[in-house]
Design an enzyme around this catalytic site. Structure first.
Site, PDB file in Angstrom:
ATOM      1  N   GLU A  45      15.449   3.258  25.133  1.00 49.83           N
ATOM      2  CA  GLU A  45      15.898   4.620  25.424  1.00 49.83           C
ATOM      3  C   GLU A  45      17.088   4.528  26.366  1.00 49.83           C
ATOM      4  O   GLU A  45      16.971   4.006  27.477  1.00 49.83           O
ATOM      5  CB  GLU A  45      14.774   5.432  26.079  1.00 49.83           C
ATOM      6  CG  GLU A  45      13.617   5.696  25.132  1.00 49.83           C
ATOM      7  CD  GLU A  45      12.425   6.321  25.851  1.00 49.83           C
ATOM      8  OE1 GLU A  45      12.618   6.870  26.952  1.00 49.83           O
ATOM      9  OE2 GLU A  45      11.316   6.240  25.295  1.00 49.83           O
ATOM     10  N   ASP A  56      13.105  13.949  36.298  1.00 54.80           N
ATOM     11  CA  ASP A  56      13.218  12.567  36.738  1.00 54.80           C
ATOM     12  C   ASP A  56      12.818  12.397  38.195  1.00 54.80           C
ATOM     13  O   ASP A  56      13.135  13.217  39.043  1.00 54.80           O
ATOM     14  CB  ASP A  56      14.657  12.073  36.547  1.00 54.80           C
ATOM     15  CG  ASP A  56      15.054  12.039  35.087  1.00 54.80           C
ATOM     16  OD1 ASP A  56      14.175  11.739  34.268  1.00 54.80           O
ATOM     17  OD2 ASP A  56      16.223  12.330  34.774  1.00 54.80           O
TER      18      ASP A  56
END
Length: 254
Positions: A45, A56
């Site tokens: 990814e 995140d």
């Protein structure tokens, strides 16, 4: 059948690695991808850095900030990857937020992904309903798999809907927190992994968030097809050189 579907059909537990494009240095992207494939990683990814990464944790946020400071842009990433299929054969997925894709133009973005050999996209802030109604035809036109996230809070009804519009794997977020490495999974998370497994979905599941070593990789893949390591890998890159990637991967799948 694209590379992702071929990989999912292999009789093994899959290791996917996430890293931020343009980190630690702007031009590390290709060498990191090549090293990951050469050392047994099954899927990669590639994080497209964004200035406001809601899902995140601090490690990935910091890598995004640094990558942007290094000068990483969508156009530069596409340029770096233009010849990637000459050396790399495993599935490559771009993970990022929808805003940069909208700015680039969704059709143009998908077309470019197709041209350079990207197999799929993970866009955490693109709702499945909006994708299904407005963008699915475009993604399919360019042979791109779109991967959706589920969490322990996602209802069974929603999970079955996501399963019905997916054609690759479902990204099973291990907990309701942001990304980040954990020391291990508790009963609550293991029960969640089993509950999703027992739903017998048509798309396999790959677990992300909280996987950092061989122990958490094994726990995460007890009921799932594979697991994704992001924050722990970025921490490793932060503390060591790109040349030590083989050591990191060996520590997970030795």
């Amino acid at each position: 059948m694209n590379r992702i579907q071929h990989k999912l059909n292999e009789d093994k537990k899959l290791l996917s690695i996430y890293f931020t494009a343009g980190y630690p240095s702007l031009n590390d992207t290709v060498s990191i991808i090549e090293s990951l494939e050469n050392n047994g990683v099954d899927m990669i990814e590639i994080g497209l850095p964004f200035s406001d990464p809601l899902a995140d944790g601090p490690t990935i946020q910091a890598s995004s900030t640094q990558a942007l400071k290094n000068g990483m842009t969508t156009e530069i990433l596409f340029n770096q990857l233009k010849d990637i299929r000459k050396t790399v054969s495993i599935p490559l997925i771009i993970m990022g937020y929808f805003n940069p894709m909208l700015q680039y133009g969704v059709e143009n973005f998908c077309k470019k992904c197709h041209e350079i050999g990207i197999d799929g996209l993970i866009i955490p802030d693109l709702p499945v309903d909006v994708y299904h109604e407005e963008y699915q035809a475009t993604f399919e036109k360019y042979g791109l798999t779109n991967v959706f996230l589920i969490t322990p809070q996602t209802s069974d009804e929603r999970i079955r809907y996501i399963d019905s519009v997916s054609n690759g794997f479902i990204y099973m977020v291990s907990s309701a927190s942001t990304t980040g490495a954990k020391t291990g999974f508790g009963d609550e998370q293991l029960n969640y992994f089993k509950r999703i497994n027992d739903m017998v979905l048509k798309n396999p599941q790959i677990v992300g968030f909280g996987i950092s070593n061989s122990e958490t990789f094994t726990q995460a893949t007890t009921y799932a097809k594979g697991a994704i390591i992001g924050s722990a890998f970025i921490k490793h890159l932060n503390q060591n050189s790109v040349s030590t990637i083989p050591n990191f991967i060996k520590s997970i799948i030795s």
